[in-house]
Design a protein around this motif. Structure first.
Motif, PDB file in Angstrom:
ATOM      1  N   ASP A  79       1.118  -1.476   0.073  1.00  0.00           N
ATOM      2  CA  ASP A  79       0.224   0.241   0.160  1.00  0.00           C
ATOM      3  C   ASP A  79       1.295   1.031  -0.291  1.00  0.00           C
ATOM      4  O   ASP A  79      -0.021   2.477  -0.293  1.00  0.00           O
ATOM      5  N   CYS A  80       2.324   1.507   0.184  1.00  0.00           N
ATOM      6  CA  CYS A  80       3.398   2.720   0.431  1.00  0.00           C
ATOM      7  C   CYS A  80       3.539   2.753  -1.118  1.00  0.00           C
ATOM      8  O   CYS A  80       4.395   3.640  -1.141  1.00  0.00           O
ATOM      9  N   LEU A  81       3.727   1.791  -1.623  1.00  0.00           N
ATOM     10  CA  LEU A  81       4.226   1.407  -2.816  1.00  0.00           C
ATOM     11  C   LEU A  81       3.309   2.015  -4.612  1.00  0.00           C
ATOM     12  O   LEU A  81       2.486   1.232  -4.676  1.00  0.00           O
ATOM     13  N   PRO A  82       3.646   3.076  -5.327  1.00  0.00           N
ATOM     14  CA  PRO A  82       3.002   3.459  -6.609  1.00  0.00           C
ATOM     15  C   PRO A  82       2.514   1.694  -7.078  1.00  0.00           C
ATOM     16  O   PRO A  82       2.916   1.067  -7.493  1.00  0.00           O
ATOM     17  N   GLY A  83       1.147   1.464  -7.408  1.00  0.00           N
ATOM     18  CA  GLY A  83       0.736   0.130  -8.271  1.00  0.00           C
ATOM     19  C   GLY A  83       0.994  -0.912  -7.619  1.00  0.00           C
ATOM     20  O   GLY A  83       0.629  -1.556  -8.096  1.00  0.00           O
ATOM     21  N   LYS A  92       9.286   6.783  -4.188  1.00  0.00           N
ATOM     22  CA  LYS A  92       8.561   8.325  -5.345  1.00  0.00           C
ATOM     23  C   LYS A  92       7.141   7.558  -5.954  1.00  0.00           C
ATOM     24  O   LYS A  92       6.553   6.790  -5.854  1.00  0.00           O
ATOM     25  N   ALA A  93       6.612   9.507  -5.409  1.00  0.00           N
ATOM     26  CA  ALA A  93       5.209   9.257  -5.463  1.00  0.00           C
ATOM     27  C   ALA A  93       4.192   8.078  -3.948  1.00  0.00           C
ATOM     28  O   ALA A  93       3.181   7.056  -4.775  1.00  0.00           O
ATOM     29  N   GLY A  94       5.001   7.800  -3.406  1.00  0.00           N
ATOM     30  CA  GLY A  94       4.489   6.867  -1.996  1.00  0.00           C
ATOM     31  C   GLY A  94       4.869   7.979  -1.061  1.00  0.00           C
ATOM     32  O   GLY A  94       5.341   8.342  -0.929  1.00  0.00           O
ATOM     33  N   GLU A  95       4.623   6.820  -0.266  1.00  0.00           N
ATOM     34  CA  GLU A  95       4.423   7.082   1.493  1.00  0.00           C
ATOM     35  C   GLU A  95       6.034   6.004   1.752  1.00  0.00           C
ATOM     36  O   GLU A  95       5.915   5.044   1.475  1.00  0.00           O
ATOM     37  N   CYS A  96       6.925   6.641   2.810  1.00  0.00           N
ATOM     38  CA  CYS A  96       7.585   6.579   3.191  1.00  0.00           C
ATOM     39  C   CYS A  96       7.310   5.714   4.376  1.00  0.00           C
ATOM     40  O   CYS A  96       6.256   5.671   5.403  1.00  0.00           O
ATOM     41  N   ALA A  97       7.806   4.511   4.932  1.00  0.00           N
ATOM     42  CA  ALA A  97       7.547   3.727   6.369  1.00  0.00           C
ATOM     43  C   ALA A  97       8.059   2.429   6.967  1.00  0.00           C
ATOM     44  O   ALA A  97       9.373   2.437   6.347  1.00  0.00           O
ATOM     45  N   GLU A  98       7.617   1.579   8.182  1.00  0.00           N
ATOM     46  CA  GLU A  98       9.287   1.220   8.552  1.00  0.00           C
ATOM     47  C   GLU A  98       8.011   0.341   9.107  1.00  0.00           C
ATOM     48  O   GLU A  98       6.706   0.369   9.420  1.00  0.00           O
ATOM     49  N   PHE A  99       8.444  -1.258   9.314  1.00  0.00           N
ATOM     50  CA  PHE A  99       8.284  -2.393   9.455  1.00  0.00           C
ATOM     51  C   PHE A  99       8.578  -3.784  10.248  1.00  0.00           C
ATOM     52  O   PHE A  99      10.350  -3.182  10.064  1.00  0.00           O
ATOM     53  N   THR A 100       8.377  -4.144  10.648  1.00  0.00           N
ATOM     54  CA  THR A 100       8.794  -5.511  11.346  1.00  0.00           C
ATOM     55  C   THR A 100       8.768  -5.996  10.880  1.00  0.00           C
ATOM     56  O   THR A 100       7.447  -6.545  10.858  1.00  0.00           O
ATOM     57  N   VAL A 101       9.590  -6.936  10.443  1.00  0.00           N
ATOM     58  CA  VAL A 101       9.752  -8.620   9.096  1.00  0.00           C
ATOM     59  C   VAL A 101      10.161  -9.318   9.658  1.00  0.00           C
ATOM     60  O   VAL A 101      11.014  -9.656   9.987  1.00  0.00           O
ATOM     61  N   GLY A 102       9.416 -10.989   9.438  1.00  0.00           N
ATOM     62  CA  GLY A 102      10.091 -11.936   9.475  1.00  0.00           C
ATOM     63  C   GLY A 102      11.049 -12.001   7.939  1.00  0.00           C
ATOM     64  O   GLY A 102      10.766 -11.852   7.015  1.00  0.00           O
ATOM     65  N   ALA A 103      11.946 -12.675   8.346  1.00  0.00           N
ATOM     66  CA  ALA A 103      12.919 -12.183   6.920  1.00  0.00           C
ATOM     67  C   ALA A 103      12.570 -13.633   6.104  1.00  0.00           C
ATOM     68  O   ALA A 103      11.785 -14.490   6.080  1.00  0.00           O
ATOM     69  N   CYS A 104      12.844 -13.089   4.441  1.00  0.00           N
ATOM     70  CA  CYS A 104      12.597 -13.909   3.463  1.00  0.00           C
ATOM     71  C   CYS A 104      13.147 -16.097   4.122  1.00  0.00           C
ATOM     72  O   CYS A 104      13.573 -16.254   4.300  1.00  0.00           O
ATOM     73  N   ASP A 105      11.412 -16.273   3.198  1.00  0.00           N
ATOM     74  CA  ASP A 105      11.147 -17.751   4.056  1.00  0.00           C
ATOM     75  C   ASP A 105      12.278 -17.745   1.884  1.00  0.00           C
ATOM     76  O   ASP A 105      12.506 -17.442   1.674  1.00  0.00           O
ATOM     77  N   GLN A 126       3.689  -0.358  20.221  1.00  0.00           N
ATOM     78  CA  GLN A 126       2.169   0.438  19.020  1.00  0.00           C
ATOM     79  C   GLN A 126       2.161  -0.195  18.226  1.00  0.00           C
ATOM     80  O   GLN A 126       0.638  -0.590  17.830  1.00  0.00           O
ATOM     81  N   GLY A 127       2.451  -0.822  17.592  1.00  0.00           N
ATOM     82  CA  GLY A 127       1.641  -1.601  16.084  1.00  0.00           C
ATOM     83  C   GLY A 127       3.062  -1.658  14.969  1.00  0.00           C
ATOM     84  O   GLY A 127       4.320  -2.040  15.666  1.00  0.00           O
ATOM     85  N   GLN A 128       2.609  -2.318  14.793  1.00  0.00           N
ATOM     86  CA  GLN A 128       4.079  -2.998  13.939  1.00  0.00           C
ATOM     87  C   GLN A 128       4.561  -1.858  12.219  1.00  0.00           C
ATOM     88  O   GLN A 128       5.949  -2.285  11.671  1.00  0.00           O
ATOM     89  N   THR A 129       3.635  -1.222  11.697  1.00  0.00           N
ATOM     90  CA  THR A 129       4.181  -0.144  10.795  1.00  0.00           C
ATOM     91  C   THR A 129       3.963   1.205  10.784  1.00  0.00           C
ATOM     92  O   THR A 129       2.847   1.422  11.964  1.00  0.00           O
ATOM     93  N   ARG A 130       4.833   1.474  10.742  1.00  0.00           N
ATOM     94  CA  ARG A 130       4.630   3.153  11.458  1.00  0.00           C
ATOM     95  C   ARG A 130       5.189   4.195   9.856  1.00  0.00           C
ATOM     96  O   ARG A 130       6.076   3.876   9.301  1.00  0.00           O
ATOM     97  N   ARG A 131       3.719   5.145   9.527  1.00  0.00           N
ATOM     98  CA  ARG A 131       4.536   5.779   8.290  1.00  0.00           C
ATOM     99  C   ARG A 131       4.796   7.210   8.409  1.00  0.00           C
ATOM    100  O   ARG A 131       4.171   7.878   9.397  1.00  0.00           O
TER     101      ARG A 131
END
Length: 251
Positions: free
Chosen positions: A40-44, A213-226, A241-246
Protein backbone atom coordinates in the motif's frame (compact mmCIF):
# COMPACT_ATOMS: atom_id res chain seq x y z
CA UNK A 1 -6.23 10.28 -51.34
CA UNK A 2 -6.76 6.86 -49.84
CA UNK A 3 -4.22 5.75 -47.23
CA UNK A 4 -4.00 2.03 -46.64
CA UNK A 5 -2.16 -0.12 -44.17
CA UNK A 6 0.69 -0.51 -46.63
CA UNK A 7 1.65 3.17 -46.36
CA UNK A 8 5.23 3.07 -45.00
CA UNK A 9 4.87 6.33 -43.07
CA UNK A 10 1.75 5.14 -41.23
CA UNK A 11 3.33 1.75 -40.63
CA UNK A 12 6.42 3.41 -39.16
CA UNK A 13 4.33 5.59 -36.88
CA UNK A 14 2.34 2.59 -35.71
CA UNK A 15 5.56 0.76 -34.85
CA UNK A 16 6.77 3.74 -32.85
CA UNK A 17 3.46 3.98 -30.99
CA UNK A 18 3.48 0.25 -30.22
CA UNK A 19 7.04 0.56 -28.95
CA UNK A 20 6.15 3.51 -26.72
CA UNK A 21 3.04 1.74 -25.43
CA UNK A 22 5.15 -1.29 -24.64
CA UNK A 23 7.63 0.81 -22.68
CA UNK A 24 4.81 2.47 -20.71
CA UNK A 25 3.23 -0.91 -20.02
CA UNK A 26 6.52 -2.29 -18.72
CA UNK A 27 7.07 0.74 -16.52
CA UNK A 28 3.66 0.31 -14.93
CA UNK A 29 4.15 -3.35 -14.01
CA UNK A 30 5.16 -4.08 -10.44
CA UNK A 31 6.38 -6.94 -8.26
CA UNK A 32 4.21 -7.00 -5.11
CA UNK A 33 5.53 -8.20 -1.77
CA UNK A 34 2.19 -9.83 -1.01
CA UNK A 35 2.04 -7.88 2.26
CA UNK A 36 -0.73 -5.27 2.11
CA UNK A 37 0.88 -2.88 4.60
CA UNK A 38 4.02 -2.69 2.46
CA UNK A 39 2.39 -2.80 -0.98
CA UNK A 40 0.00 0.00 0.00
CA UNK A 41 3.00 2.31 0.44
CA UNK A 42 4.26 1.63 -3.10
CA UNK A 43 2.75 3.15 -6.27
CA UNK A 44 0.96 0.41 -8.19
CA UNK A 45 1.10 -1.92 -5.20
CA UNK A 46 4.66 -3.22 -5.48
CA UNK A 47 8.23 -2.64 -6.59
CA UNK A 48 8.30 -1.15 -10.07
CA UNK A 49 9.84 -3.06 -12.92
CA UNK A 50 11.79 -0.89 -15.33
CA UNK A 51 13.39 0.89 -12.37
CA UNK A 52 16.29 0.64 -9.95
CA UNK A 53 15.93 0.17 -6.20
CA UNK A 54 18.57 0.62 -3.47
CA UNK A 55 19.17 -1.48 -0.35
CA UNK A 56 21.62 -1.03 2.52
CA UNK A 57 22.20 -2.35 6.00
CA UNK A 58 20.93 -0.28 8.89
CA UNK A 59 24.41 -0.19 10.44
CA UNK A 60 27.95 -0.34 9.12
CA UNK A 61 28.53 -3.95 10.18
CA UNK A 62 28.46 -7.11 8.09
CA UNK A 63 25.33 -8.53 9.75
CA UNK A 64 23.01 -5.75 8.61
CA UNK A 65 24.77 -5.67 5.25
CA UNK A 66 24.12 -9.38 4.81
CA UNK A 67 20.43 -8.83 5.64
CA UNK A 68 20.22 -6.17 2.92
CA UNK A 69 21.74 -8.60 0.40
CA UNK A 70 19.28 -11.34 1.43
CA UNK A 71 16.35 -8.93 1.15
CA UNK A 72 17.42 -8.11 -2.42
CA UNK A 73 17.96 -11.83 -3.13
CA UNK A 74 14.42 -12.60 -1.99
CA UNK A 75 13.06 -9.96 -4.36
CA UNK A 76 15.13 -11.33 -7.24
CA UNK A 77 13.95 -14.85 -6.42
CA UNK A 78 10.33 -13.83 -7.04
CA UNK A 79 11.03 -12.61 -10.58
CA UNK A 80 11.07 -14.84 -13.64
CA UNK A 81 14.20 -15.53 -15.62
CA UNK A 82 17.93 -15.51 -15.00
CA UNK A 83 19.51 -13.17 -12.46
CA UNK A 84 22.77 -11.33 -13.10
CA UNK A 85 24.66 -10.42 -9.89
CA UNK A 86 27.61 -8.02 -10.31
CA UNK A 87 30.19 -7.70 -7.55
CA UNK A 88 33.83 -7.06 -6.70
CA UNK A 89 34.08 -9.29 -3.61
CA UNK A 90 33.22 -12.99 -4.07
CA UNK A 91 32.04 -13.43 -0.49
CA UNK A 92 28.38 -14.33 -0.98
CA UNK A 93 27.26 -17.39 0.99
CA UNK A 94 25.31 -19.44 -1.55
CA UNK A 95 23.31 -21.54 0.97
CA UNK A 96 22.00 -18.30 2.53
CA UNK A 97 20.86 -17.07 -0.89
CA UNK A 98 19.09 -20.40 -1.43
CA UNK A 99 17.32 -20.04 1.94
CA UNK A 100 16.04 -16.68 0.65
CA UNK A 101 14.67 -18.44 -2.45
CA UNK A 102 17.48 -17.59 -4.90
CA UNK A 103 19.14 -20.78 -6.13
CA UNK A 104 22.55 -20.90 -7.81
CA UNK A 105 21.24 -22.34 -11.08
CA UNK A 106 19.36 -19.09 -11.73
CA UNK A 107 22.24 -16.72 -11.03
CA UNK A 108 25.06 -15.59 -13.29
CA UNK A 109 27.75 -13.95 -11.15
CA UNK A 110 29.84 -11.24 -12.79
CA UNK A 111 32.99 -10.66 -10.74
CA UNK A 112 35.04 -7.58 -11.64
CA UNK A 113 37.93 -5.64 -10.10
CA UNK A 114 36.53 -2.11 -9.78
CA UNK A 115 33.24 -0.46 -8.96
CA UNK A 116 33.35 1.30 -12.33
CA UNK A 117 33.19 -2.16 -13.90
CA UNK A 118 30.22 -3.08 -11.68
CA UNK A 119 28.38 -0.01 -12.99
CA UNK A 120 29.22 -0.92 -16.58
CA UNK A 121 28.08 -4.52 -16.05
CA UNK A 122 24.86 -3.34 -14.41
CA UNK A 123 24.06 -1.06 -17.34
CA UNK A 124 24.81 -3.79 -19.85
CA UNK A 125 22.64 -6.30 -17.98
CA UNK A 126 19.74 -3.86 -17.66
CA UNK A 127 20.03 -2.96 -21.36
CA UNK A 128 20.06 -6.62 -22.44
CA UNK A 129 16.45 -7.31 -21.50
CA UNK A 130 14.83 -10.66 -20.81
CA UNK A 131 16.42 -11.06 -17.36
CA UNK A 132 14.51 -11.50 -14.13
CA UNK A 133 16.62 -8.91 -12.32
CA UNK A 134 20.08 -7.38 -12.35
CA UNK A 135 21.78 -7.01 -8.96
CA UNK A 136 24.87 -4.94 -8.27
CA UNK A 137 26.96 -4.41 -5.13
CA UNK A 138 28.29 -0.86 -4.79
CA UNK A 139 29.76 1.41 -2.17
CA UNK A 140 28.90 4.61 -4.05
CA UNK A 141 26.18 5.36 -6.58
CA UNK A 142 26.75 8.76 -8.22
CA UNK A 143 23.69 10.57 -9.55
CA UNK A 144 24.87 10.47 -13.16
CA UNK A 145 25.51 6.73 -12.99
CA UNK A 146 22.15 6.09 -11.33
CA UNK A 147 20.38 7.99 -14.10
CA UNK A 148 22.07 5.86 -16.75
CA UNK A 149 20.98 2.71 -14.91
CA UNK A 150 17.43 4.01 -14.51
CA UNK A 151 17.18 4.80 -18.24
CA UNK A 152 18.55 1.37 -19.16
CA UNK A 153 15.98 -0.28 -16.87
CA UNK A 154 13.15 1.78 -18.35
CA UNK A 155 14.07 0.74 -21.89
CA UNK A 156 13.80 -2.99 -21.19
CA UNK A 157 11.46 -3.16 -18.20
CA UNK A 158 14.08 -5.01 -16.13
CA UNK A 159 14.24 -4.45 -12.40
CA UNK A 160 17.60 -3.28 -11.01
CA UNK A 161 18.56 -4.00 -7.39
CA UNK A 162 21.52 -2.05 -5.96
CA UNK A 163 22.99 -3.41 -2.73
CA UNK A 164 25.10 -0.73 -1.02
CA UNK A 165 27.96 -2.35 0.89
CA UNK A 166 30.45 -0.43 3.02
CA UNK A 167 34.09 -1.31 3.57
CA UNK A 168 34.62 1.49 6.08
CA UNK A 169 32.26 3.30 8.43
CA UNK A 170 32.92 6.66 6.76
CA UNK A 171 31.51 5.32 3.47
CA UNK A 172 28.03 4.76 4.93
CA UNK A 173 27.23 8.49 4.71
CA UNK A 174 27.16 8.22 0.91
CA UNK A 175 23.82 6.38 1.21
CA UNK A 176 22.17 9.69 2.04
CA UNK A 177 23.22 11.31 -1.23
CA UNK A 178 20.50 11.77 -3.89
CA UNK A 179 20.21 9.19 -6.68
CA UNK A 180 17.70 8.37 -9.42
CA UNK A 181 16.50 5.22 -7.63
CA UNK A 182 12.75 4.70 -7.42
CA UNK A 183 12.92 3.32 -3.87
CA UNK A 184 15.53 3.24 -1.12
CA UNK A 185 15.45 0.70 1.72
CA UNK A 186 17.45 0.16 4.92
CA UNK A 187 17.44 -3.23 6.67
CA UNK A 188 18.52 -3.97 10.24
CA UNK A 189 18.67 -7.32 12.01
CA UNK A 190 16.46 -7.78 15.09
CA UNK A 191 16.40 -10.58 17.69
CA UNK A 192 14.77 -13.69 16.26
CA UNK A 193 11.07 -14.28 16.75
CA UNK A 194 10.42 -17.10 19.20
CA UNK A 195 9.02 -20.34 17.80
CA UNK A 196 7.44 -23.26 19.67
CA UNK A 197 10.72 -25.20 19.41
CA UNK A 198 13.20 -24.33 22.23
CA UNK A 199 16.34 -22.60 20.98
CA UNK A 200 14.91 -21.96 17.50
CA UNK A 201 13.60 -18.66 16.19
CA UNK A 202 12.75 -17.09 12.87
CA UNK A 203 15.04 -14.20 11.87
CA UNK A 204 13.41 -10.78 12.02
CA UNK A 205 14.32 -7.57 10.20
CA UNK A 206 13.46 -3.95 10.78
CA UNK A 207 12.86 -2.50 7.31
CA UNK A 208 12.80 1.21 6.58
CA UNK A 209 11.35 2.41 3.31
CA UNK A 210 13.34 5.63 3.31
CA UNK A 211 12.39 6.98 -0.09
CA UNK A 212 9.76 6.15 -2.69
CA UNK A 213 8.67 8.19 -5.66
CA UNK A 214 4.97 9.11 -5.43
CA UNK A 215 4.52 6.92 -2.36
CA UNK A 216 4.77 6.91 1.42
CA UNK A 217 7.83 6.26 3.54
CA UNK A 218 7.28 3.70 6.30
CA UNK A 219 8.89 1.25 8.70
CA UNK A 220 8.08 -2.42 9.26
CA UNK A 221 9.09 -5.33 11.43
CA UNK A 222 9.08 -8.44 9.24
CA UNK A 223 10.04 -12.06 9.27
CA UNK A 224 13.08 -12.63 7.03
CA UNK A 225 12.71 -14.09 3.52
CA UNK A 226 11.51 -17.68 3.43
CA UNK A 227 12.46 -20.33 0.88
CA UNK A 228 10.27 -18.68 -1.75
CA UNK A 229 11.75 -15.22 -1.21
CA UNK A 230 8.71 -13.89 0.68
CA UNK A 231 8.58 -11.83 3.85
CA UNK A 232 5.67 -11.31 6.20
CA UNK A 233 4.80 -8.92 8.99
CA UNK A 234 6.24 -10.19 12.22
CA UNK A 235 4.31 -10.77 15.41
CA UNK A 236 6.81 -8.44 17.08
CA UNK A 237 6.13 -4.71 17.35
CA UNK A 238 8.17 -1.85 16.01
CA UNK A 239 7.68 0.57 18.89
CA UNK A 240 5.17 -1.09 21.19
CA UNK A 241 2.25 0.46 19.35
CA UNK A 242 2.13 -1.33 16.02
CA UNK A 243 4.05 -3.12 13.32
CA UNK A 244 4.03 -0.31 10.79
CA UNK A 245 4.91 3.34 11.10
CA UNK A 246 4.32 5.73 8.20
CA UNK A 247 5.74 9.15 7.75
CA UNK A 248 3.36 12.08 7.52
CA UNK A 249 4.63 13.11 4.11
CA UNK A 250 4.74 11.26 0.81
CA UNK A 251 7.98 11.43 -1.08
Amino acid sequence: MKIGNANPVIAGLREQIEHLEGVVSRQKSVLPFGVDDIDDCLPGGGLSYGAIHEFAGGGTGTVDGAAAALFAAGIAARTKGKIVWCLTRPDLFFPALAQAGLHHNRVVFVEVDKEEDVLASLEEGLSFGGLGAVVGELVRLPMTASRRLQLAAERTGTIGLIVRRWRRQTEASDFGQPTASTTRWRISVLPSEDLPVPGVGRPQWFIELMRVKAGECAEFTVGACDASGRIDLSAGLVDGQGQTRRSQHSR
